[in-house]
Design a protein around this motif. Structure first.
Motif, mmCIF file in Angstrom:
data_model
loop_
_atom_site.group_PDB
_atom_site.id
_atom_site.type_symbol
_atom_site.label_atom_id
_atom_site.label_comp_id
_atom_site.label_asym_id
_atom_site.label_seq_id
_atom_site.Cartn_x
_atom_site.Cartn_y
_atom_site.Cartn_z
ATOM 1 N N ILE A 66 10.232 4.090 19.181
ATOM 2 C CA ILE A 66 9.252 3.495 17.743
ATOM 3 C C ILE A 66 10.036 4.591 16.724
ATOM 4 C CG2 ILE A 66 7.569 4.646 17.852
ATOM 5 C CD1 ILE A 66 6.183 1.508 16.549
ATOM 6 N N SER A 67 10.291 4.440 15.318
ATOM 7 C CA SER A 67 10.273 5.008 14.585
ATOM 8 C C SER A 67 9.205 5.519 14.269
ATOM 9 C CB SER A 67 11.051 4.174 13.363
ATOM 10 O OG SER A 67 10.117 3.508 12.591
ATOM 11 N N LEU A 68 9.322 6.909 13.797
ATOM 12 C CA LEU A 68 8.380 7.860 12.781
ATOM 13 C C LEU A 68 7.595 7.021 11.808
ATOM 14 C CD1 LEU A 68 5.940 9.582 12.972
ATOM 15 C CD2 LEU A 68 8.161 10.914 11.480
ATOM 16 N N LYS A 69 8.421 6.071 10.754
ATOM 17 C CA LYS A 69 7.476 5.262 9.672
ATOM 18 C C LYS A 69 6.860 4.220 10.655
ATOM 19 C CE LYS A 69 9.323 3.366 5.673
ATOM 20 N NZ LYS A 69 9.902 3.192 4.639
ATOM 21 N N SER A 70 6.932 3.144 11.492
ATOM 22 C CA SER A 70 6.706 2.766 12.174
ATOM 23 C C SER A 70 5.426 2.799 12.643
ATOM 24 C CB SER A 70 7.741 2.121 12.677
ATOM 25 O OG SER A 70 8.358 0.770 12.276
ATOM 26 N N LEU A 71 5.166 4.713 13.351
ATOM 27 C CA LEU A 71 4.119 4.740 13.815
ATOM 28 C C LEU A 71 3.106 5.324 13.567
ATOM 29 C CD1 LEU A 71 2.636 5.420 16.976
ATOM 30 C CD2 LEU A 71 3.846 7.726 16.497
ATOM 31 N N LEU A 72 3.678 5.764 11.959
ATOM 32 C CA LEU A 72 2.863 6.119 10.609
ATOM 33 C C LEU A 72 1.664 4.543 10.432
ATOM 34 C CD1 LEU A 72 4.562 8.580 9.129
ATOM 35 C CD2 LEU A 72 2.266 9.257 10.767
ATOM 36 N N LYS A 73 2.536 3.700 9.930
ATOM 37 C CA LYS A 73 2.324 2.469 9.612
ATOM 38 C C LYS A 73 0.630 1.739 11.031
ATOM 39 C CE LYS A 73 5.734 0.445 6.605
ATOM 40 N NZ LYS A 73 7.371 -0.570 7.017
ATOM 41 N N LEU A 74 1.028 2.272 11.797
ATOM 42 C CA LEU A 74 0.484 1.588 13.056
ATOM 43 C C LEU A 74 -0.633 2.042 12.596
ATOM 44 C CD1 LEU A 74 2.164 0.426 15.723
ATOM 45 C CD2 LEU A 74 1.224 -1.077 14.533
ATOM 46 N N ALA A 75 -0.666 3.878 12.714
ATOM 47 C CA ALA A 75 -1.699 4.831 12.286
ATOM 48 C C ALA A 75 -3.169 4.173 11.522
ATOM 49 C CB ALA A 75 -1.157 6.179 12.756
ATOM 50 N N VAL A 76 -1.827 4.105 9.726
ATOM 51 C CA VAL A 76 -3.369 2.936 8.821
ATOM 52 C C VAL A 76 -3.827 2.280 9.740
ATOM 53 C CG1 VAL A 76 -2.666 1.969 6.530
ATOM 54 C CG2 VAL A 76 -1.109 4.920 7.280
ATOM 55 N N ALA A 77 -3.591 1.406 10.414
ATOM 56 C CA ALA A 77 -3.675 -0.238 10.640
ATOM 57 C C ALA A 77 -5.063 0.222 11.578
ATOM 58 C CB ALA A 77 -2.651 -0.860 10.948
ATOM 59 N N LEU A 78 -4.634 0.505 12.319
ATOM 60 C CA LEU A 78 -5.583 1.898 13.091
ATOM 61 C C LEU A 78 -5.923 2.584 13.601
ATOM 62 C CD1 LEU A 78 -3.107 1.144 16.199
ATOM 63 C CD2 LEU A 78 -4.761 -0.075 15.735
#
Length: 115
Positions: A66-78
């Motif tokens: 996964i890209s870092l940006k997408s991982l950060l988006k998942l972290a925000v959502a979770l």
């Protein structure tokens, strides 16, 4: 005896994850999946909530890519951004002199070592 073997297996597993980028990524992917399931979310629901494409989320959970940006988006959502705020910021000192030395030196603007 069986409990001792379990403890040894956990310790070895943690060491492997600590020094292997792929194992570290796989561990993060497993924890994201577990958190998603704790929240009773489908992959599609988490993808929509986070703004990450469903394909990217599936690839992350299955292949730990996964890209870092997408991982950060998942972290925000979770609701798991606190860990990212601490990334690279904590220094583990071994001796009090290291603490004193770090406070006496100014913050580096660039590194010198190439190896």
């Amino acid at each position: 005896m069986a409990n001792n073997n379990l403890t040894n297996n956990i310790l070895v597993s943690n060491l492997i994850e600590d020094f292997n980028p792929q194992a570290l990524a796989e561990g993060i992917a497993k924890r994201v999946r577990a958190r998603r399931l704790e929240l009773n979310l489908t992959q599609q629901a988490l993808a929509k909530r986070s703004g990450v494409s469903l394909g990217s989320l599936q690839r992350f959970e299955n292949q730990a890519e996964i890209s870092l940006k997408s991982l950060l988006k998942l972290a925000v959502a979770l609701n798991a951004t606190a860990e990212f705020k601490q990334l690279f910021s904590v220094v583990n000192y071994q001796h009090i002199n290291e603490v004193i030395d770090s406070q006496q030196h100014k913050t580096r603007q660039r590194g010198r070592k190439n190896d």
